[in-house]
Design an enzyme around this catalytic site. Structure first.
Site, PDB file in Angstrom:
ATOM      1  N   VAL A  36     102.050 -30.934 -21.026  1.00  0.00           N
ATOM      2  CA  VAL A  36     100.770 -30.253 -21.200  1.00  0.00           C
ATOM      3  C   VAL A  36     100.212 -29.711 -19.882  1.00  0.00           C
ATOM      4  CG1 VAL A  36      98.382 -30.521 -21.994  1.00  0.00           C
ATOM      5  CG2 VAL A  36     100.248 -31.542 -23.307  1.00  0.00           C
ATOM      6  N   CYS A  37     100.312 -30.435 -18.786  1.00  0.00           N
ATOM      7  CA  CYS A  37      99.758 -29.967 -17.511  1.00  0.00           C
ATOM      8  C   CYS A  37     100.401 -28.656 -17.081  1.00  0.00           C
ATOM      9  CB  CYS A  37      99.916 -31.028 -16.430  1.00  0.00           C
ATOM     10  SG  CYS A  37      98.922 -32.504 -16.722  1.00  0.00           S
TER      11      CYS A  37
END
Length: 127
Positions: free
Chosen positions: A77-78
């Protein structure tokens, strides 16, 4: 910012890669494998921040912070958020930066707040 649960120091991310490979599903149950984040860019295309990351890291280290430069925001996700943010910044003529932070069990909340305030002050002087 994103938390890196295995980290013991801050990591300023210089780049993001156009690849989503999630080791586990996100909150919506999505679990891509080697999927481009932005199809038009092609898989594994790299986007970098316009901020001078090595100089920022050096300055933060001199101020006593435990921080490193990173060229790998992962593929979860990052990295996904950072890649989209870098695309948005390029389109709109702005800048963005992603920082991985350790859990509070490694660096307490007060020290993390001090780090972020210092970094934001440094970034504001560059804009």
């Amino acid at each position: 910012m994103g938390v890196n649960s295995g980290a013991s120091k801050f990591a300023i991310e210089r780049r993001a890669i156009n690849e989503a490979t999630f080791r586990c599903p996100d909150e919506m149950g999505w679990k891509p494998q080697r999927s481009p984040i932005v199809a038009a860019d092609g898989l594994s295309h790299v986007r970098e921040t316009d901020f001078p990351v090595p100089e920022l890291v050096d300055s933060l280290v001199k101020k006593g912070f435990n921080v490193a430069l990173s060229d790998d925001a992962g593929r979860f996700v990052c990295n996904y958020v950072y890649y989209h943010s870098l695309c948005h910044a390029a389109i709109h003529g702005t800048k963005c930066l992603f920082v991985h932070v350790p859990p509070f069990s490694k660096i307490d909340a007060d020290k993390q707040m001090e780090f972020m305030a210092t970094l934001l002050d440094m970034l504001s002087s560059l804009c």
